[in-house]
Design an enzyme around this catalytic site. Structure first.
Site, PDB file in Angstrom:
ATOM      1  N   ASP A 127       0.872  -1.172   0.000  1.00  9.42           N
ATOM      2  CA  ASP A 127       0.000   0.000   0.000  1.00  9.42           C
ATOM      3  C   ASP A 127       0.917   1.233   0.000  1.00  9.42           C
ATOM      4  OD1 ASP A 127      -2.250   1.746   0.623  1.00  9.42           O
ATOM      5  OD2 ASP A 127      -1.506   1.725   2.692  1.00  9.42           O
ATOM      6  N   ASP A 129      -0.084   5.136   1.076  1.00  7.47           N
ATOM      7  CA  ASP A 129      -0.268   6.077   2.191  1.00  7.47           C
ATOM      8  C   ASP A 129      -0.284   5.345   3.532  1.00  7.47           C
ATOM      9  OD1 ASP A 129      -1.123   8.923   1.001  1.00  7.47           O
ATOM     10  OD2 ASP A 129      -1.938   7.343  -0.267  1.00  7.47           O
ATOM     11  N   ASP A 320      -2.102  -0.469   5.721  1.00  8.66           N
ATOM     12  CA  ASP A 320      -2.472   0.102   7.027  1.00  8.66           C
ATOM     13  C   ASP A 320      -3.944   0.431   7.197  1.00  8.66           C
ATOM     14  OD1 ASP A 320      -2.454   2.318   5.206  1.00  8.66           O
ATOM     15  OD2 ASP A 320      -2.448   3.635   6.959  1.00  8.66           O
TER      16      ASP A 320
HETATM   17 MG   LIG Z   1      -2.841   3.235   3.393  1.00  6.76          MG
END
Ligand SMILES: [Mg+2]
Length: 393
Positions: A127, A129, A320
């Protein structure tokens, strides 16, 4: 009027954990691969039930209920009264420690992960960000460090590597700037392979360009413009056009205005009943009504790389946010690969392992590169005794 369900937010998950919903773990031992399902892990079922009944298109009372939940669990509010005073304090918290027993640090069990890759091709999914870059107030400024870029470049030299993000693919590329990667933008609705096939790619790998939601481009563009117009009166609100989906960011908006902003989004979406609304970290996301997510993107990429129905592949997915859970679930359901959640706080997750922050992600990537270098030098040597101990054939 079509009903739209709102996903459980990260903030709400934090609230649940803060409320002491983390079940006690009786042992610090973990099995590998980890057991399927969440038994013995975090019990969020009541929260989920409640939240999946939350309809963004319903009454304004429901909108305010959602906003209140987000406020109540935001870091500033948590400081004043809950068990998880801060990520730092959380590290001393019993619930956090229990959660860490359920989701050990990928750095701590690094040797077990590399042992599990014996005879298999690691494929890396990252991922962007909050995983490769820190979460910042202005999403346009979410730059990754040069050190992180270098670590990702080194990883991509050795393993097929894909960036899987909710952002527009071109935007993610402008941040990462590595031509040798696969990029899955718009939550996997816009996938493109590297211009040049890396040498570690299987012969049956296909050139990739996949855009399953193309027919919705005019609708997404239209809702983007309508959202920009509607929300321009809300100071700090940012609408981001991710090509195949749209994000409305709450991060820079005064909490007192969150209800009004959510109401503005709701009023625009009344004219687009076919679109779906989901929720992430202080963000509402508007998506086409197709069953496509980061998990589907992961499966699609594995197939494109020539690893469909293969046992000789070990996908590693690091992310996240809530949207990464779709990918973690795919790995769990396949009983294959390793899901790693980036979080400093206990959260409900289908990931098996954890890393605290992007800096730890970078360490993990570097260790993987160093291990691969070393294993090349010592070709043929594999720690079979360890594999036997872990019950891996
Ligand atoms: Mg993320």
């Amino acid at each position: 009027m079509a009903k739209r369900n709102v996903m459980v937010t990260e903030e709400m998950a934090i609230t649940a954990a803060a409320a002491g919903k983390v079940a006690n773990s009786s042992s610090s031992h973990f099995s590998f691969p980890p057991p399927r399902g969440n038994s013995g892990s975090v019990n969020f079922s009541n929260f989920k039930k409640l939240l999946t009944q939350l309809e963004i298109n319903g009454s304004s009372g429901r909108i305010h209920g959602w906003v209140d939940s987000m406020k109540a669990s935001s870091p500033t509010h948590i400081k004043s009264g809950s068990l998880l005073a801060s990520p730092v304090a959380a590290s001393h918290d019993e619930e956090y420690e229990n959660w860490m027993k359920q989701h050990p640090s990928a750095l701590k069990i690094f040797d077990e992960i590399t042992a599990a890759s014996n005879g298999k091709q690691i494929v890396m999914f990252l991922d962007y960000d909050g995983t490769l870059s820190p979460i910042v107030d202005d999403p346009d400024l979410a730059f990754m460090s040069e050190n992180m870029r270098s670590a990702v470049r080194e990883v991509a030299r050795r393993f097929p590597t894909a960036i899987v993000s909710g952002r527009c693919r071109d935007k993610v590329y402008s941040f990462v700037q590595l031509a040798e990667l696969y990029y899955a933008g718009s939550h996997g609705m816009d996938i493109k392979g590297p211009a040049k096939q890396p040498k570690h790619t299987k012969a049956k790998a296909k050139a990739v360009l996949f855009q399953p939601a193309s027919e919705f481009l005019p609708t997404i563009d239209s809702v983007y413009k309508a959202l920009v117009t509607k929300t321009e009166s809300t100071h700090g609100a940012k609408v981001e056009n991710n090509k195949f989906c749209v994000s409305v960011h709450f991060r820079c908006v005064d909490e007192k205005k969150w209800g009004a902003l959510a109401e503005q989004v709701r009023s625009v979406l009344k004219d687009y009943p076919e679109l779906r609304l989901t929720q992430g970290r202080k963000v509402l996301e508007i998506r086409p009504p197709i069953k496509w997510d980061k998990g589907k993107a992961l499966e699609f990429l594995l197939e494109s790389l020539g690893f469909a129905d293969c046992n000789d592949v070990l996908p590693i997915y690091i992310g996240d946010d809530r949207t990464d859970e779709d990918a973690f679930k795919v790995l769990r359901d396949r009983g294959q690969g390793i899901g790693i959640l980036v979080s400093k706080l206990p959260k409900e997750t289908s990931a098996s392992f954890s890393l605290g922050e992007p800096a730890e992600v970078m360490n993990f990537l570097r260790r993987l590169v160093d291990w691969k270098r070393l294993s090349h030098k010592e070709r043929g040597h594999h720690p079979h005794e360890r594999l036997g101990r872990l019950g891996i054939k």
